[in-house]
Structure formats: structure tokens, C-alpha cells
Design an enzyme around this catalytic site. Sequence first.
Site, PDB file in Angstrom:
ATOM      1  N   ASN A 150       0.830  -1.098  -0.027  1.00 31.04           N
ATOM      2  CA  ASN A 150       0.080   0.011   0.098  1.00 31.04           C
ATOM      3  C   ASN A 150       0.895   1.230  -0.110  1.00 31.04           C
ATOM      4  OD1 ASN A 150       0.734  -0.636   2.765  1.00 31.04           O
ATOM      5  ND2 ASN A 150      -1.039   0.521   3.396  1.00 31.04           N
ATOM      6  N   GLU A 248       3.142  -5.924  12.219  1.00 30.10           N
ATOM      7  CA  GLU A 248       2.326  -4.782  12.139  1.00 30.10           C
ATOM      8  C   GLU A 248       1.125  -5.144  11.130  1.00 30.10           C
ATOM      9  OE1 GLU A 248       2.448  -1.956  13.595  1.00 30.10           O
ATOM     10  OE2 GLU A 248       4.479  -2.179  14.389  1.00 30.10           O
ATOM     11  N   CYS A 282      -2.950   1.561   6.184  1.00 35.31           N
ATOM     12  CA  CYS A 282      -3.998   0.874   7.418  1.00 35.31           C
ATOM     13  C   CYS A 282      -4.517   1.602   8.335  1.00 35.31           C
ATOM     14  CB  CYS A 282      -2.736  -0.065   7.914  1.00 35.31           C
ATOM     15  SG  CYS A 282      -1.210   1.114   8.239  1.00 35.31           S
ATOM     16  N   GLU A 461       6.772   0.018  16.262  1.00 32.88           N
ATOM     17  CA  GLU A 461       7.981   0.484  15.457  1.00 32.88           C
ATOM     18  C   GLU A 461       8.268   1.965  15.491  1.00 32.88           C
ATOM     19  OE1 GLU A 461       6.653  -0.502  11.305  1.00 32.88           O
ATOM     20  OE2 GLU A 461       7.920  -2.125  11.160  1.00 32.88           O
TER      21      GLU A 461
HETATM   22  P1  NAD Z   1       0.089  -9.665   2.875  1.00 32.36           P
HETATM   23  O1  NAD Z   1       0.156 -10.206   4.189  1.00 32.36           O
HETATM   24  O2  NAD Z   1      -0.518 -10.324   1.722  1.00 32.36           O
HETATM   25  O3  NAD Z   1       1.724  -9.267   2.255  1.00 32.36           O
HETATM   26  C1  NAD Z   1       2.539  -8.603   2.723  1.00 32.36           C
HETATM   27  C2  NAD Z   1       3.947  -9.188   2.619  1.00 32.36           C
HETATM   28  O4  NAD Z   1       4.038 -10.317   3.107  1.00 32.36           O
HETATM   29  C3  NAD Z   1       4.219  -9.442   1.030  1.00 32.36           C
HETATM   30  O5  NAD Z   1       5.522  -9.002   0.810  1.00 32.36           O
HETATM   31  C4  NAD Z   1       3.881 -10.802   0.770  1.00 32.36           C
HETATM   32  O6  NAD Z   1       4.599 -11.079  -0.240  1.00 32.36           O
HETATM   33  C5  NAD Z   1       4.457 -11.339   2.076  1.00 32.36           C
HETATM   34  N1  NAD Z   1       4.093 -12.651   2.285  1.00 32.36           N
HETATM   35  C6  NAD Z   1       2.884 -13.191   2.093  1.00 32.36           C
HETATM   36  N2  NAD Z   1       2.809 -14.449   2.496  1.00 32.36           N
HETATM   37  C7  NAD Z   1       3.862 -14.606   3.131  1.00 32.36           C
HETATM   38  C8  NAD Z   1       4.395 -15.738   3.921  1.00 32.36           C
HETATM   39  N3  NAD Z   1       3.743 -17.145   4.065  1.00 32.36           N
HETATM   40  N4  NAD Z   1       5.618 -15.711   4.611  1.00 32.36           N
HETATM   41  C9  NAD Z   1       6.398 -14.646   4.522  1.00 32.36           C
HETATM   42  N5  NAD Z   1       5.955 -13.670   3.603  1.00 32.36           N
HETATM   43  C10 NAD Z   1       4.729 -13.595   3.392  1.00 32.36           C
HETATM   44  O7  NAD Z   1      -0.469  -8.021   2.871  1.00 32.36           O
HETATM   45  P2  NAD Z   1      -0.570  -7.089   1.458  1.00 32.36           P
HETATM   46  O8  NAD Z   1      -2.088  -7.615   1.019  1.00 32.36           O
HETATM   47  O9  NAD Z   1       0.558  -6.971   0.851  1.00 32.36           O
HETATM   48  O10 NAD Z   1      -1.029  -5.800   2.373  1.00 32.36           O
HETATM   49  C11 NAD Z   1      -2.143  -5.243   3.059  1.00 32.36           C
HETATM   50  C12 NAD Z   1      -2.183  -5.586   4.494  1.00 32.36           C
HETATM   51  O11 NAD Z   1      -1.203  -4.926   4.910  1.00 32.36           O
HETATM   52  C13 NAD Z   1      -3.717  -4.925   5.103  1.00 32.36           C
HETATM   53  O12 NAD Z   1      -3.847  -5.942   5.881  1.00 32.36           O
HETATM   54  C14 NAD Z   1      -2.993  -3.730   5.753  1.00 32.36           C
HETATM   55  O13 NAD Z   1      -3.882  -3.607   6.936  1.00 32.36           O
HETATM   56  C15 NAD Z   1      -1.961  -4.147   6.214  1.00 32.36           C
HETATM   57  N6  NAD Z   1      -0.892  -3.268   6.596  1.00 32.36           N
HETATM   58  C16 NAD Z   1      -0.566  -2.837   7.934  1.00 32.36           C
HETATM   59  C17 NAD Z   1       0.084  -1.601   8.258  1.00 32.36           C
HETATM   60  C18 NAD Z   1       0.472  -1.388   9.800  1.00 32.36           C
HETATM   61  O14 NAD Z   1       1.238  -0.711  10.066  1.00 32.36           O
HETATM   62  N7  NAD Z   1      -0.197  -2.254  10.839  1.00 32.36           N
HETATM   63  C19 NAD Z   1       0.635  -0.826   7.369  1.00 32.36           C
HETATM   64  C20 NAD Z   1       0.303  -1.136   6.113  1.00 32.36           C
HETATM   65  C21 NAD Z   1      -0.617  -2.302   5.614  1.00 32.36           C
END
Ligand code: NAD
Length: 480
Positions: A150, A248, A282, A461
Site C-alpha cells: 500500500n 504490523e 492501514c 516500530e
Molecule cells: P500480505 O500479508 O498479503 O503481504 C505482505 C507481505 O508479506 C508481502 O511482501 C508478501 O509477499 C509477504 N508474504 C505473504 N505471505 C507470506 C508468507 N507466508 N511468508 C512470508 N511472507 C509472506 O499483505 P498485503 O496485501 O501486501 O498488505 C495489506 C495488508 O497490510 C492489510 O491488511 C493492511 O492493513 C496491512 N498493513 C498494515 C500496516 C500496519 O502498520 N499495521 C501498514 C500497512 C499495511
Amino acid sequence: MKKLQNFINGVYCPPASGKYFDNYDPSTGEVYSLIPHSDCEDVSCAVSAAEAAYPIWSAMSVEERSRILIRLSVGIETRMEEFVAAESRDNGKPLSLAAQVDIPRAISNFHFFATAILHFASESHYMEGVGVNYTTRKPIGIVGCISPWNLPLYLFSWKIAPALAAGNCVIAKPSEVTPYTAYLLGKVAQEAGMPQGVLNILHGMGAQVGDAIVRHPKIKAISFTGGTKTGEYIAQTAGPMFKKLSLELGGKNANIIFADCDFDEMLSTTMRSSFANQGQICLCGSRIFIERPLYKRFKQAFVEKVSRLKVSFPADPEAKLGAVVSKPHMEKILSYIALAKEEGGTVLTGGHRVLLKPPYENGYYVAPTIIEGLEYTCRTNQEEIFGPVVTITPFDTEEEALKMANSTEYGLAGTVWTSNLKRAHRVADNLQAGIVWVNAWLVRDLRTPFGGMKSSGIGREGGWEGLRFFTEAKNIFIKS
Ligand code: NAD
């Protein structure tokens, strides 16, 4: 077709598998580059490079590390236009947003931690007549940083900057949906004089290369930002290996509006907190609770303003919303709008895909959507949509607002609008969220702790918290 490359041991290289997959431009729905399909072989290679680099990097003076990170930050600034264009194209966000928020913030992240490390101090505890304890904080070794799509470079740098500043070597993986600016960062690291093997950037799928990072026994800490389900999986894998974990995760933030707020300021900020980055931050407030006496006035003004927001291709200077990040994500958002209707909600504006003129006719555009008439307990109000969709719900008492706001499994952020100081303190204190803004939204001070409670994550963080996470504390006692 441009093939992106991994960045290992200070040089760009193809994935061990030799395989690539498609990278889409969300504004047109067309493939415009190819992403390395990396796996555990690439992770092994990166770990070997990091192992060789660690004695050099960790023994370097903090001043020297700081200078290299500052050069990295300046390097991005020098290539501002290239980074802004790449971020907007990869993610679908308006060019103006990438120029005003994403890339400047990535620059600040490197600059902030490059200077913070110069002031990072550890504690000592004096025991009168007994002795003194002092705590050392050394880098952990090799750490893994995994980030989402995002805010691609913004969140990528938010992790790797403190990790590097603290003296660790990093194996980093950006989202496979938005890899481009992380790919460009390799070149900047070379130019900044970062020793080879200190920062390694791997591209590919989470289930392959991400999982291999999490599982590698020599990677001692994982800093992850992404979805709650992925975080759960990572915790299950890394927990039994006793890795340090920072997670996060998702959110479903409440925006609580009391009738005594400054209406105009609240309205213009609520427009941003609802729809900035197509609602894909987020911290966006997707559940808006309004005190009943203000409900009608708010609804009318909000719907009127939102229905005039221009959804357009990212390079359109008038675009207020660009494309959402991918086709599956667009379909997910539209399916939640359909669900909201099934659950009895009324769409007040938006609620549909937006079809632009060629060459953008296959892009992933969704109209900003406001829904009312839903129970606070329904799925639309409990599950993360992560798109330009908000619900509005009236409330009568402070207790009721808090009950609804705190009803989800998440606890990332919240916003409170009121001119009553006591109430502001009370409600902020009782909101189950790691971050609360009163009469504001997304004001960020990089020194403050950042993160969520409940299913929104583990750890914090930012500032010292980030540097503490990426260091191992050791207490040493000396008898007097
Ligand atoms: P996602 O969990 O699908 O992917 C995030 C990252 O994890 C990507 O790089 C992905 O390739 C990797 N990943 C996926 N499966 C994995 C595995 N089994 N092992 C290791 N790595 C793996 O999330 P997304 O769709 O990219 O992002 C959206 C989500 O992120 C939303 O839920 C949003 O709320 C959250 N988000 C949270 C924050 C925060 O600070 N809390 C900030 C931004 C986004």
C-alpha cells in the site's frame, strides 16, 4: 519487457530459478515488467552475502553507518522524479500522492534513523552499595524485513532504515504487487557506498521467498507488515524458532465524531482519512461514528463532497483517487460492497467500478463509497476491506460510541473529533488502539511508537522502539 532483478551482495542478479512473473500497471491493467520468482536458493545466497558483510558493518562506527544512510536518503532525493513515477505506476496511486507523501517519507525514514542512531543510548541501573548494571545493545545479526504494497517504499524503508542503522545486515522483500521502487533502491545503495552484502533485496511471492526468509535459521529477527492472516502464519513459523518478531497487521479503524467538533476541519480531514490512497492506508478510518444531532448534517455534506471526488488515472493532476492496487483487490472491494447491501446497507454514493476512457479502460478504479444503515457487528463493519469504502453510523452516548469502536478484533488506530478536552482524553484513553489522533489524522512524528493492539500486531516500530527491536539487550552487573 523490463525484467527486475534481485539485489544480492551489492549487485543486481537474476533469480536462481530463472523464472519471472508479471507485474501489472493498475492504471491500465497491463503487464509492464517482470518480477523475479525467487526462492530459498536466493535466500541462501543473500544470507551468505550478509554473513560475510556483518563483521564489517556491525564493527563500523555509528558515524560512518550514519553517513552512508544519509547518502542513501540523499540518493533517493536526487532521483525523486524517477521514484515518484515508479511508485505511482506500480501502485496506481495519484502521482501527486507519491510526490507529496510516499517518496518524501522514504527519504525521511533513512534520514531519521541515520541521525537517531547517533543519539541512541542504553540504560544503566545503579544499586547503592551493591554495584551497577549497565545494558549494552548490539545488533542482532541478519534480519528479515517483509513489507506490503500500500505504501511500498515508505514502509520498506521504515523497516530497513532502523535495521541498518542499528548495525544489522538485511534480507528484505517488498510486496510482489509493488516491487519497483525497492528494485531501484539497489542502485542508490551502490552509489551511497553501502558495503556489499549489507542490504539484500529479494523479489517474489510471499509463499516462496517470503516463507524462506521467515524459515531461514540464520535470520534471527523478522519485521513484517501486512495482513493479519499472513502475520498469524509467520508467527506460527518463526515463534518456535525463537526469532524476534515485529508484526504490523490489519486494521478496521474507528473515526468518532462528536457534535461539538469543528465541523469544517473534521469534514475535510475525514475526506482524507476515508479515501487517501484509495482507502488503502492501514490507518484510514473506515468506520465513521457520528453523534446523532450531527448525523444528518454530516451525511449530507460528506455525501455531497465525496460524490464530487475525481477518480482518474494517476498522472491526472486533478485525480483525487487513482486505481486500486490489483484486479483481485478490486474484486475483493466490490464483493464487500455487495455484501454490505446483502447485510441491509444503503449505498449513499459510489458502490461501483469506474470505467475510464482508453488507454485506462481496463484499469482498476473504484468509486469512493459511503454506506449507511448497517449493524456495527455485521461483517462489513468487522472485516478489513482496505479500499475506498466507509460506513457511517449514528450514536447517542460516548459509551455507545466506544462500544462500537472497540467491537472489532483489530486495534490499530482511531480518530476522535470533539472540542471537549476532558472527553477527548477520556475517549482516547478508552479506545482500544495503538495510535489515536484527536482533531487530526495521520500527523506522524517518527519518534513516536507506531503499531497496534489485538489482532493488529505485536510490538511497536518508530523512534527508539524501532532501534530497540533491531538490537539485542545484554545487562552486565559489576559489584562495587
Ligand atoms: P500480505 O500479508 O498479503 O503481504 C505482505 C507481505 O508479506 C508481502 O511482501 C508478501 O509477499 C509477504 N508474504 C505473504 N505471505 C507470506 C508468507 N507466508 N511468508 C512470508 N511472507 C509472506 O499483505 P498485503 O496485501 O501486501 O498488505 C495489506 C495488508 O497490510 C492489510 O491488511 C493492511 O492493513 C496491512 N498493513 C498494515 C500496516 C500496519 O502498520 N499495521 C501498514 C500497512 C499495511
